[in-house]
Enzyme design. Structure first.
Site, PDB file in Angstrom:
ATOM      1  N   GLU A  56       0.885  -1.172   0.000  1.00 24.29           N
ATOM      2  CA  GLU A  56       0.000   0.000   0.000  1.00 24.29           C
ATOM      3  C   GLU A  56       0.912   1.208   0.000  1.00 24.29           C
ATOM      4  O   GLU A  56       1.642   1.452   0.949  1.00 24.29           O
ATOM      5  CB  GLU A  56      -0.916  -0.028   1.228  1.00 24.29           C
ATOM      6  CG  GLU A  56      -1.994   1.056   1.198  1.00 24.29           C
ATOM      7  CD  GLU A  56      -1.547   2.327   1.890  1.00 24.29           C
ATOM      8  OE1 GLU A  56      -1.313   3.340   1.167  1.00 24.29           O
ATOM      9  OE2 GLU A  56      -1.425   2.337   3.111  1.00 24.29           O
ATOM     10  N   CYS A 105      -0.666   8.746   3.676  1.00 21.48           N
ATOM     11  CA  CYS A 105      -0.647   8.301   2.285  1.00 21.48           C
ATOM     12  C   CYS A 105      -1.905   8.729   1.550  1.00 21.48           C
ATOM     13  O   CYS A 105      -1.897   8.904   0.330  1.00 21.48           O
ATOM     14  CB  CYS A 105      -0.465   6.795   2.211  1.00 21.48           C
ATOM     15  SG  CYS A 105      -1.691   5.858   3.132  1.00 21.48           S
TER      16      CYS A 105
END
Length: 287
Positions: free
Chosen positions: A43, A77
């Protein structure tokens, strides 16, 4: 430490959260050890976009823009990096965003009055300040939050907003409190979406609109893992809101989603011919 671990032949798989470049390095390292079945679950980040059209509620949109861009000093993120404002409302929205930025307090996160804390370390802060300097040298219109001079010695980067012409003006994701803004023509929404995802990233997308058919259209066409409508883009709770990206932003199935656990398993089957004893063929599958 990470490089030594992922290169060890005894490692059966890697679950990683971090930069795209590091994920690609891990992928090569795992492949070179001769373990083709070892999964890499990654990820990574991205140039996450938010699209705000002329029907959006201005106060709500600005609140979510500021939270998505500057909370956690932009070190998420899923944080907002690219804001697309419909031309018709851009001037008014930018005035509100600048005003909201002026209300932010940068400082020690132990103090309740602090809105934006420090960057994780000196090298990260240096990279962000270099990007800020580069943007300013290109004469892009900008606005920044005023900070206490006493903070200059720490790893602090003031929240910045830059108006740019294209997402191609950015070379990479800048992991901090820096927001880039592009004005778009409402009649060119498809072209805007194409540009927003021309970099290959696809982690999070925000949409602010009061037209259901518009967010539905954007959701269907955008190659992005998580889309958030009329809310901020950060703070997904794994288990309640499955999370993960597409393209350069992740390897697929979402953490907390119904298919995620299968990424950790290898499947094998056993077939037994029992006809000689009068039975039937049996098929056994083990995860």
């Amino acid at each position: 430490v990470g490089a030594l671990i992922v290169a060890d032949p005894s490692i059966g798989g890697v679950c990683f959260t971090g930069s795209t470049a590091t994920a690609q390095h891990i992928n090569r390292s795992v492949a070179e050890t001769g373990r083709p079945s070892a999964p890499l679950i990654a990820e990574t980040g991205g140039l996450n976009a938010m699209i705000v059209d002329s029907t959006a509620l201005p106060e709500q949109a600005v609140r979510d823009i500021v939270a998505s861009s500057f909370q956690s000093a932009g070190q998420r993120c899923s944080a907002l990096r690219m804001l697309y404002l419909q031309e018709d409302i851009a001037d008014a929205a930018l005035t509100m965003i600048r005003g909201a930025m002026d209300m932010l307090t940068v400082g020690d996160p132990r103090h309740l009055s602090t809105d934006v804390g420090p960057i994780i370390d000196a090298p990260a802060a240096s990279l962000l300040n270099a990007h800020v300097g580069q943007m300013k040298s290109k004469k892009f219109p900008f606005h920044q939050t005023n900070t206490d001079q006493a903070l200059i010695e720490g790893h602090f980067v003031a929240p910045h907003l830059f108006e740019i012409d294209s997402i191609q003006d950015l070379e990479k994701e800048n992991f901090g409190p820096i927001l880039h803004v592009i004005r778009y023509d409402a009649s060119k929404l498809d072209e805007t979406l194409k540009e927003a995802y021309s970099t290959g990233f696809g982690l999070t997308l925000g949409v602010h609109t009061r037209m259901d058919q518009r967010w539905e259209k954007i959701f269907k066409r955008a190659p992005v893992g998580n889309t958030y409508v009329n809310r901020n883009m950060t703070g997904a709770v794994v288990g309640s809101q499955p999370f993960g990206g597409m393209g350069l932003s992740g390897t697929g199935f979402k953490a907390g989603g119904p298919r995620y656990i299968y990424r950790f398993a290898s499947e094998k089957t056993l077939t037994i011919n029992t006809m000689a004893s009068g039975g039937n063929t049996e098929l056994l599958t083990l995860g």
